[in-house]
Design a protein around this motif. Structure first.
Motif, PDB file in Angstrom:
ATOM      1  N   LEU A  97       0.820  -1.219   0.000  1.00 52.77           N
ATOM      2  CA  LEU A  97       0.000   0.000   0.000  1.00 52.77           C
ATOM      3  C   LEU A  97       0.849   1.262   0.000  1.00 52.77           C
ATOM      4  CD1 LEU A  97      -2.818  -1.005   2.467  1.00 52.77           C
ATOM      5  CD2 LEU A  97      -3.080  -0.303   0.091  1.00 52.77           C
ATOM      6  N   ARG A  98       2.058   1.184   0.572  1.00 50.25           N
ATOM      7  CA  ARG A  98       2.889   2.390   0.655  1.00 50.25           C
ATOM      8  C   ARG A  98       3.616   2.691  -0.635  1.00 50.25           C
ATOM      9  NH1 ARG A  98       4.802   0.938   5.997  1.00 50.25           N
ATOM     10  NH2 ARG A  98       3.441   1.934   7.510  1.00 50.25           N
ATOM     11  N   ARG A  99       3.702   1.693  -1.538  1.00 50.48           N
ATOM     12  CA  ARG A  99       4.358   1.965  -2.834  1.00 50.48           C
ATOM     13  C   ARG A  99       3.561   3.014  -3.576  1.00 50.48           C
ATOM     14  NH1 ARG A  99       7.610  -2.795  -4.008  1.00 50.48           N
ATOM     15  NH2 ARG A  99       8.649  -2.966  -2.015  1.00 50.48           N
ATOM     16  N   VAL A 107       9.952  -0.406  14.722  1.00 47.93           N
ATOM     17  CA  VAL A 107      11.001   0.519  14.292  1.00 47.93           C
ATOM     18  C   VAL A 107      10.999   0.545  12.774  1.00 47.93           C
ATOM     19  CG1 VAL A 107      13.462   1.075  14.421  1.00 47.93           C
ATOM     20  CG2 VAL A 107      12.352  -0.151  16.310  1.00 47.93           C
ATOM     21  N   TYR A 108      10.881   1.742  12.212  1.00 47.21           N
ATOM     22  CA  TYR A 108      10.996   1.880  10.753  1.00 47.21           C
ATOM     23  C   TYR A 108      12.433   2.204  10.409  1.00 47.21           C
ATOM     24  CZ  TYR A 108       5.882   2.234  10.437  1.00 47.21           C
ATOM     25  OH  TYR A 108       4.547   1.987  10.491  1.00 47.21           O
ATOM     26  N   GLY A 109      12.992   1.584   9.435  1.00 51.88           N
ATOM     27  CA  GLY A 109      14.348   1.887   8.980  1.00 51.88           C
ATOM     28  C   GLY A 109      15.386   1.341   9.937  1.00 51.88           C
ATOM     29  N   GLN A 137      -1.198  12.858  19.013  1.00 50.12           N
ATOM     30  CA  GLN A 137      -0.767  13.829  18.024  1.00 50.12           C
ATOM     31  C   GLN A 137      -0.393  13.163  16.710  1.00 50.12           C
ATOM     32  OE1 GLN A 137       2.361  15.959  19.989  1.00 50.12           O
ATOM     33  NE2 GLN A 137       0.967  17.642  20.511  1.00 50.12           N
ATOM     34  N   SER A 138      -0.341  13.973  15.689  1.00 52.26           N
ATOM     35  CA  SER A 138       0.073  13.468  14.382  1.00 52.26           C
ATOM     36  C   SER A 138       1.495  12.924  14.472  1.00 52.26           C
ATOM     37  CB  SER A 138      -0.008  14.606  13.358  1.00 52.26           C
ATOM     38  OG  SER A 138       0.469  14.148  12.129  1.00 52.26           O
ATOM     39  N   GLY A 139       1.713  11.756  13.941  1.00 52.86           N
ATOM     40  CA  GLY A 139       3.040  11.158  13.945  1.00 52.86           C
ATOM     41  C   GLY A 139       3.374  10.426  15.235  1.00 52.86           C
ATOM     42  N   SER A 140       2.390  10.286  16.131  1.00 54.98           N
ATOM     43  CA  SER A 140       2.687   9.657  17.415  1.00 54.98           C
ATOM     44  C   SER A 140       2.729   8.126  17.309  1.00 54.98           C
ATOM     45  CB  SER A 140       1.651  10.095  18.458  1.00 54.98           C
ATOM     46  OG  SER A 140       0.348   9.799  17.981  1.00 54.98           O
ATOM     47  N   GLY A 141       2.168   7.558  16.235  1.00 52.87           N
ATOM     48  CA  GLY A 141       2.243   6.104  16.066  1.00 52.87           C
ATOM     49  C   GLY A 141       0.894   5.410  16.047  1.00 52.87           C
ATOM     50  N   LYS A 142      -0.186   6.154  15.929  1.00 49.98           N
ATOM     51  CA  LYS A 142      -1.533   5.565  15.967  1.00 49.98           C
ATOM     52  C   LYS A 142      -1.766   4.611  14.795  1.00 49.98           C
ATOM     53  CE  LYS A 142      -3.553   9.583  15.653  1.00 49.98           C
ATOM     54  NZ  LYS A 142      -2.383  10.463  15.527  1.00 49.98           N
ATOM     55  N   SER A 143      -1.477   5.121  13.582  1.00 51.82           N
ATOM     56  CA  SER A 143      -1.713   4.267  12.406  1.00 51.82           C
ATOM     57  C   SER A 143      -0.822   3.040  12.439  1.00 51.82           C
ATOM     58  CB  SER A 143      -1.458   5.050  11.116  1.00 51.82           C
ATOM     59  OG  SER A 143      -2.399   6.089  10.990  1.00 51.82           O
ATOM     60  N   THR A 144       0.405   3.236  12.888  1.00 48.67           N
ATOM     61  CA  THR A 144       1.325   2.112  12.993  1.00 48.67           C
ATOM     62  C   THR A 144       0.717   1.014  13.868  1.00 48.67           C
ATOM     63  OG1 THR A 144       3.185   3.609  12.766  1.00 48.67           O
ATOM     64  CG2 THR A 144       3.648   1.450  13.693  1.00 48.67           C
ATOM     65  N   LEU A 145       0.163   1.416  15.007  1.00 49.64           N
ATOM     66  CA  LEU A 145      -0.457   0.465  15.925  1.00 49.64           C
ATOM     67  C   LEU A 145      -1.629  -0.255  15.253  1.00 49.64           C
ATOM     68  CD1 LEU A 145      -0.823  -0.705  18.816  1.00 49.64           C
ATOM     69  CD2 LEU A 145      -2.343   1.238  19.283  1.00 49.64           C
ATOM     70  N   PHE A 166      -9.330   2.498   6.185  1.00 47.84           N
ATOM     71  CA  PHE A 166      -8.040   3.178   6.080  1.00 47.84           C
ATOM     72  C   PHE A 166      -8.188   4.687   6.198  1.00 47.84           C
ATOM     73  CE2 PHE A 166      -7.396  -0.796   3.837  1.00 47.84           C
ATOM     74  CZ  PHE A 166      -6.156  -1.193   4.294  1.00 47.84           C
ATOM     75  N   GLN A 167      -7.105   5.294   6.732  1.00 50.23           N
ATOM     76  CA  GLN A 167      -7.063   6.749   6.822  1.00 50.23           C
ATOM     77  C   GLN A 167      -7.196   7.356   5.424  1.00 50.23           C
ATOM     78  OE1 GLN A 167      -3.601   8.046   8.928  1.00 50.23           O
ATOM     79  NE2 GLN A 167      -4.349  10.128   9.201  1.00 50.23           N
ATOM     80  N   SER A 168      -6.597   6.691   4.419  1.00 49.39           N
ATOM     81  CA  SER A 168      -6.630   7.242   3.062  1.00 49.39           C
ATOM     82  C   SER A 168      -7.539   6.420   2.146  1.00 49.39           C
ATOM     83  CB  SER A 168      -5.218   7.294   2.498  1.00 49.39           C
ATOM     84  OG  SER A 168      -4.575   6.050   2.720  1.00 49.39           O
TER      85      SER A 168
END
Ligand SMILES: Nc1ncnc2c1ncn2[C@@H]1O[C@H](COP(=O)(O)OP(=O)(O)OP(=O)(O)O)[C@@H](O)[C@H]1O
Ligand SMILES: [Mg+2]
Lengths: 407, 238
Positions: free
Chosen positions: A404-406, B22-24, B51-59, B101-103
């Motif tokens: 999905l991120r691509r 962990v990304y990257g 907050q934005s970027g806090s990790g919600k979507s990741t979770l 999805f958010q998007s």
């Protein structure tokens, strides 16, 4: 999930992306059509040249007069002697030339021929009956002139197809009619089978064949010969017959240096050999060109398939997220690329084969090579299916979120 | 792996134990989640804020089996997701989870109907049943009139509602929604939230990410994410 659904998804995706589907197919279509057309042209050329060779009679050797060597050689005193009926008689002597089967002395002249209001220029060839097998000339209607005609110098003629068409009407068989050659009437006793225009040679269909005695007394006089057509007894003795002719004519023409001969031999075997070599080089060249077009077409297919799967990686991600098993995704992409490749393959073959039907100048025709069609279709479809399926397979293995991120 | 995982009421639906993401790598590594623990019981309605970027979507992505954690364990219905292969995870996502999805993530150039129908096709639901359920789901989100529109013919809010319909159509036991009302006006927001309330009332488990206090108020529990760490704020105060 059933295979029916997979096919439905594939068709829906192809229709939803018509432009991309068309572009993908275009690569395959062009590749296949190009290969079919190129090989057909090459094959047509080969057959054309082979047709030319068969214009010469089997086992025949043609003796032509020519200026000896270079001008420097001529200054050495050996002035060029023309071919004479004495030469022909000497070659026909079974003692001196045991491997020679027949000898046909030839005189010719370009003359105006007319019938009623029609007239044109034709080559009038005077010879003996052996000229017919010697030049691979076949009488389609009526008969060839015979020994008696030659002995008596009868005013008879056998005419080529074009002469008959032009003077007596297309497709006509004017047996018994009269033909005026330079004002001299000859009776038509036969019409030749059409041979077709020979590229570098004179058109044999515009010939008028008559007994040598008739032509000599009416038009050329009893002087020199234009050529002598000699037939070997068998194809195996053609080389022997050639050396016999060389030794007889060298003696009669006083030739000491073979490089300064004032005549020349052309044998059908020699010519066929040279043309054969030319042809195989030519075929190799065409195979190369076809290979390159297949490669270019293949790269085109690969490209668009890769681009399309990259573009659709997001879609693959969505499908995976919604629970599509890897097999369903791979299946859909394989079906998609198979449908595209096969459809494009069929269209490519259609266009390629239709293209070979376009008439070309010089009576030259493209002839489809079935093996090339098969190879082109198989290679294109394999490339299409592989490069449609392989990236999809990789994408189907990604975690949904990665796909999905691509972008 | 077919059908639903056997329901065991005593087992938590979601059980996350000291999970990190962990990304990257190396210098550019981003610690999106740091040793988080989370327990969600059957039928709970949990709002995740932060907050934005806090990790919600990741979770949420990890909870939805769309991504894998870097370390720690995640049990879904008592099953360790790491033990499941690709195919089994697909089946799990298809039968157990509805994800918004958010998007949106609708398939482009494909009608709203076909988009919503998709999870049912992969579930092997027969065509007629599929059709009825798809139309019903689109009706519920108020898009009964727009079934043949493609994503690019729909407004942002309408696309979001198609995405919601797609998550609901399989009637999943677990609904995960990443800002499902982010693009909606207050009326549509209320509609979608009423929908979620209805699902909650029928015993479904819901985890919803939101920036909206009004949305969080409807939940039983609110979890705040700050810089990759979770903090419970029982009450409905964001
Ligand atoms: N694929 C990725 N590669 C690298 N870093 C990422 C990736 N995805 C997310 N991040 C980082 O991880 C952190 C958490 O991202 P996440 O998307 O979970 O935030 P979020 O809380 O959902 O924010 P928002 O409310 O804006 O949606 C962010 O700092 C983000 O930059
Ligand atoms: Mg987010």
């Amino acid at each position: 999930m059933s295979s029916v659904e997979i096919v439905r998804f594939a068709v829906r995706a192809l229709l939803a992306n018509r432009l991309r589907s068309l572009l993908t197919m275009l690569g395959i279509i062009i590749g296949i059509a190009a290969v079919i057309l190129l090989t057909a042209l090459g094959n047509g050329a080969a057959q054309y040249i082979q047709g030319q060779i068969s214009g010469l009679g089997a086992n025949s050797i043609t003796v032509l007069a020519r200026a000896p060597g270079g001008t420097a050689g001529a200054a050495a005193g050996a002035s060029a002697r023309p071919l004479t009926s004495g030469d022909a008689t000497a070659i026909a002597d079974p003692q001196g030339a045991p491997d020679v089967g027949y000898v046909a002395p030839v005189v010719q002249s370009s003359s105006t021929v007319a019938a009623g209001p029609n007239s044109e220029t034709a080559t009038v060839i005077g010879s003996t009956p052996q000229y017919f097998p010697g030049s691979n000339t076949v009488v389609a209607a009526g008969r060839a002139y015979d020994e008696a005609d030659v002995a008596d110098g009868r005013p008879v003629a056998v005419i080529g197809r074009t002469v008959a068409d032009d003077l007596y009407g297309v497709g006509s068989t004017p047996l018994g009619r009269s033909l005026l050659v330079k004002g001299v009437p000859l009776q038509i006793i036969g019409v030749l089978q059409a041979k077709g225009q020979g590229g570098g040679f004179a058109n044999p269909d515009s010939n008028v064949l008559a007994p040598i005695t008739t032509v000599q007394s009416a038009f050329t006089g009893f002087g020199n010969l234009n050529q002598i057509v000699v037939g070997a007894r068998a194809s195996t003795t053609q080389n022997a017959a050639e050396s016999e002719i060389y030794s007889i004519l060298d003696r009669r023409h006083g030739i000491t240096n073979p490089n300064n001969r004032d005549y020349q031999l052309i044998s059908s075997a020699q010519l066929a050999q040279v043309l054969d070599q030319t042809l195989s080089t030519f075929s190799l060249l065409l195979a190369g060109i076809a290979g390159i077009s297949l490669l270019v077409g293949g790269i085109g297919i690969t490209n668009i398939m890769l681009v399309s799967v990259t573009e659709r990686t997001r879609e693959i991600g969505i499908r995976k997220a919604l629970g599509a098993p890897p097999s369903a995704i791979l299946g859909q992409f394989l079906v998609e690329s198979t449908i595209l490749s096969v459809l494009a393959g069929l269209i490519g073959v259609g266009i390629g084969v239709a293209g070979t039907l376009i008439p070309l100048p010089n009576g030259f025709r493209a002839v489809v090579v079935p093996a090339a069609v098969v190879v082109a279709v198989v290679v294109s479809i394999v490339i299409g299916v592989f490069f449609g399926g392989y990236p999809a397979r990789r994408a189907a293995r990604l975690r949904p979120i990665e796909a999905l991120r691509r972008e | 792996m077919t059908g639903r995982v056997a329901v065991r009421p005593d087992v938590p639906v979601l059980d996350v134990r000291s999970m990190s993401k962990v990304y990257g790598e190396g210098e550019t590594a981003v610690h999106a989640l740091r040793e988080v623990d989370l327990l969600v019981r059957r039928g709970e309605y949990v709002a995740v804020i932060g907050q934005s970027g806090s990790g919600k979507s990741t979770l949420l992505n990890i909870l939805g089996c769309l991504d894998a954690p870097t370390s720690g364990r995640y049990l879904l219905e008592g099953l360790d997701v790491a033990d499941l292969d690709d195919r089994q995870q697909s089946v799990l996502r298809n039968r157990q989870i509805g994800f918004v999805f958010q998007s949106f993530n609708l398939i482009p150039r494909t009608t709203a109907f076909a988009n919503v129908e998709l999870p049912l096709v992969y579930a092997g639901v027969p065509r007629r049943v599929r059709r009825a359920r798809t139309l019903a789901a689109l009706d519920v989100v108020g898009l009964g009139e727009r079934t043949d529109h493609r994503p690019n013919q729909l407004s942002g809010g309408q696309q979001q509602r198609v995405a919601v319909a797609r998550a609901l159509v399989t009637a999943p036991a677990l609904l995960l929604a990443d800002e499902p009302t982010g693009n909606l006006d207050s009326a549509s927001t209320a509609d979608v939230l009423d929908l979620f309330d209805g699902l909650h009332a029928t015993g479904r488990t819901i985890v919803i990410i939101t920036h909206d206090a009004e949305v969080a108020e409807r939940a039983d529990r609110v979890v705040t994410v700050t810089d990759g760490r979770l903090r419970e704020s029982s009450g409905a105060r964001p």
